[in-house]
Design an enzyme around this catalytic site. Sequence first.
Site, PDB file in Angstrom:
ATOM      1  N   HIS A 127      46.522 -22.453 -25.359  1.00  0.00           N
ATOM      2  CA  HIS A 127      46.085 -23.206 -24.262  1.00  0.00           C
ATOM      3  C   HIS A 127      46.040 -22.253 -23.090  1.00  0.00           C
ATOM      4  O   HIS A 127      46.391 -21.144 -23.122  1.00  0.00           O
ATOM      5  CB  HIS A 127      47.255 -24.268 -23.681  1.00  0.00           C
ATOM      6  CG  HIS A 127      46.973 -25.042 -22.797  1.00  0.00           C
ATOM      7  ND1 HIS A 127      46.985 -24.755 -21.241  1.00  0.00           N
ATOM      8  CD2 HIS A 127      46.589 -26.447 -22.693  1.00  0.00           C
ATOM      9  CE1 HIS A 127      46.863 -25.696 -20.525  1.00  0.00           C
ATOM     10  NE2 HIS A 127      46.509 -26.868 -21.232  1.00  0.00           N
ATOM     11  N   ASP A 159      55.147 -21.529 -26.554  1.00  0.00           N
ATOM     12  CA  ASP A 159      54.696 -22.427 -25.712  1.00  0.00           C
ATOM     13  C   ASP A 159      54.995 -23.879 -26.460  1.00  0.00           C
ATOM     14  O   ASP A 159      54.021 -24.189 -27.473  1.00  0.00           O
ATOM     15  CB  ASP A 159      53.090 -22.311 -25.341  1.00  0.00           C
ATOM     16  CG  ASP A 159      52.504 -23.408 -24.879  1.00  0.00           C
ATOM     17  OD1 ASP A 159      53.139 -24.629 -24.702  1.00  0.00           O
ATOM     18  OD2 ASP A 159      51.381 -23.443 -24.366  1.00  0.00           O
ATOM     19  N   GLN A 202      53.329 -28.928 -26.675  1.00  0.00           N
ATOM     20  CA  GLN A 202      52.908 -30.011 -27.780  1.00  0.00           C
ATOM     21  C   GLN A 202      54.017 -29.983 -28.866  1.00  0.00           C
ATOM     22  O   GLN A 202      54.476 -31.115 -29.110  1.00  0.00           O
ATOM     23  CB  GLN A 202      51.638 -29.414 -28.226  1.00  0.00           C
ATOM     24  CG  GLN A 202      50.475 -29.490 -27.449  1.00  0.00           C
ATOM     25  CD  GLN A 202      50.137 -30.945 -26.734  1.00  0.00           C
ATOM     26  OE1 GLN A 202      50.322 -31.908 -27.327  1.00  0.00           O
ATOM     27  NE2 GLN A 202      49.510 -30.927 -25.466  1.00  0.00           N
ATOM     28  N   LYS A 229      54.972 -34.330 -20.589  1.00  0.00           N
ATOM     29  CA  LYS A 229      54.210 -34.620 -22.121  1.00  0.00           C
ATOM     30  C   LYS A 229      55.309 -35.319 -22.918  1.00  0.00           C
ATOM     31  O   LYS A 229      55.094 -35.897 -24.015  1.00  0.00           O
ATOM     32  CB  LYS A 229      53.969 -33.419 -22.579  1.00  0.00           C
ATOM     33  CG  LYS A 229      52.484 -32.608 -21.950  1.00  0.00           C
ATOM     34  CD  LYS A 229      52.065 -31.451 -22.547  1.00  0.00           C
ATOM     35  CE  LYS A 229      51.145 -30.794 -21.760  1.00  0.00           C
ATOM     36  NZ  LYS A 229      49.962 -31.362 -21.514  1.00  0.00           N
ATOM     37  N   CYS A 272      41.401 -27.015 -22.080  1.00  0.00           N
ATOM     38  CA  CYS A 272      42.023 -25.903 -21.575  1.00  0.00           C
ATOM     39  C   CYS A 272      42.164 -24.608 -22.471  1.00  0.00           C
ATOM     40  O   CYS A 272      43.262 -24.192 -22.672  1.00  0.00           O
ATOM     41  CB  CYS A 272      43.298 -25.871 -20.849  1.00  0.00           C
ATOM     42  SG  CYS A 272      43.113 -26.930 -19.227  1.00  0.00           S
TER      43      CYS A 272
HETATM   44  N1  PLP Z   1      50.519 -25.319 -23.277  1.00  0.00           N
HETATM   45  C1  PLP Z   1      49.755 -26.381 -23.998  1.00  0.00           C
HETATM   46  C2  PLP Z   1      49.744 -26.396 -25.619  1.00  0.00           C
HETATM   47  C3  PLP Z   1      49.547 -27.589 -23.513  1.00  0.00           C
HETATM   48  O1  PLP Z   1      48.904 -28.574 -24.094  1.00  0.00           O
HETATM   49  C4  PLP Z   1      49.609 -27.580 -22.140  1.00  0.00           C
HETATM   50  C5  PLP Z   1      49.204 -28.789 -21.178  1.00  0.00           C
HETATM   51  O2  PLP Z   1      48.204 -29.514 -21.725  1.00  0.00           O
HETATM   52  C6  PLP Z   1      50.306 -26.437 -21.346  1.00  0.00           C
HETATM   53  C7  PLP Z   1      50.622 -25.622 -22.082  1.00  0.00           C
HETATM   54  C8  PLP Z   1      50.246 -26.664 -19.876  1.00  0.00           C
HETATM   55  O3  PLP Z   1      51.270 -27.749 -19.524  1.00  0.00           O
HETATM   56  P1  PLP Z   1      51.460 -27.818 -18.012  1.00  0.00           P
HETATM   57  O4  PLP Z   1      50.190 -28.194 -17.304  1.00  0.00           O
HETATM   58  O5  PLP Z   1      52.509 -29.008 -18.019  1.00  0.00           O
HETATM   59  O6  PLP Z   1      52.037 -26.654 -17.176  1.00  0.00           O
END
Ligand code: PLP
Length: 369
Positions: free
Chosen positions: A120, A196, A199, A222, A355
């Site tokens: 992401h 990260d 997910q 999430k 993203c």
């Molecule tokens: N990493 C992954 C894999 C994501 O799916 C997302 C959000 O869609 C993020 C990071 C970013 O999360 P946040 O917007 O809650 O900081």
Amino acid sequence: MSFDIAALRGAYPALAEQVHGRSLIYLDNAATAQMPLCVAQAVQGLELRRGNVHRGIHALSEECTQAYEDARATVANFLGASPDQIQFTSGTTDAVNRVADALAATLKPGDRIAVTRMEHHSNFVPWQQLCQKTGAEFCILPLTPQGDLDLEAAQELLSPGVKLVAAHSSNVLGTVNDIHALARLTHAAGGALFVDGAQGICHEPVDVAALDCDYYAFSGHKLGGPFGIGALFCRLPLPPARYGGGMVDQVLDLTTTFGPAPLMWEAGTPNVSGAVGLARALEFRRNLPEGWQDWEDGLLERLEQGLGELERVRILGRPRHRSGCLSFTVEGASPFDLAVLLDQLGIAVRSGHHCAQPLLRWLGVEYTL
Ligand code: PLP
């Protein structure tokens, strides 16, 4: 199925809502999941009887401090970590930036940071920018044609010199990476592994010790928690990346000494009700009826099979282990138009680049559903 799905749905007020006169079918959980009522009640309970944390000694301040630290203990317990390894953040993006900021002073030309091709933007751009600022090399670990991380290629790229590797499970392909194997390769090369979990934590139990990762980040919204709250696990000592009240020991005219972890990472008044709501959401998930993962996997399988039978539909990737989500395109139809049509039927899906432009470019598509 072995559990009462109607009772589970009943815990989520949003799932009783109508959209365009239809019952809501909410499939956009990878972006933001709905909130169980008990989480909203926990947030409200805290907000209606509150005091600042780690500052006052009056009853409300002490109650809130206790609730906040209990929330930290719940997060730690959920990850298999200890509370002093957990800092509250505003979400995964904030966590990545905190670690990147903290590492800035230690990186130099010749060092390397590697991310996977499926990251992401939140786990890609901060590292890319950190490399630009420090002169370190930014390197992208390739995927197999099926959409798995290519561990053999990664091994070659993770030769000594790598300082940090960032990886996760994909919000586009649903690929679940073998974090433990990646940790082994990263550590053998002398680096640290940042996961990260935005997910991954929604679909798999997480134990940071078993994964052997050095950092693990996730977002509350999430998981059915509030917006604007998340947590970061740090196994390695990390200097503070933000400064202010609440994180200091002694402030002299020209120098400052900092308090112990985790307080030294949390400058200013934290998101106390967010932390309490996050903890409630984790407890809710811990107590999900047995069989929820089979149910979820069954839904994904059914979706994949059903879409697979449709002409003109292309499902992206065939990873060895897919969890929680998948992406597809329909020949001759814009994902945005399809999302609008589905919305008219009360079905919420995500359309766009998710993203993850470096991944979509590699897949040869601009947008998906
Ligand atoms: N990493 C992954 C894999 C994501 O799916 C997302 C959000 O869609 C993020 C990071 C970013 O999360 P946040 O917007 O809650 O900081």
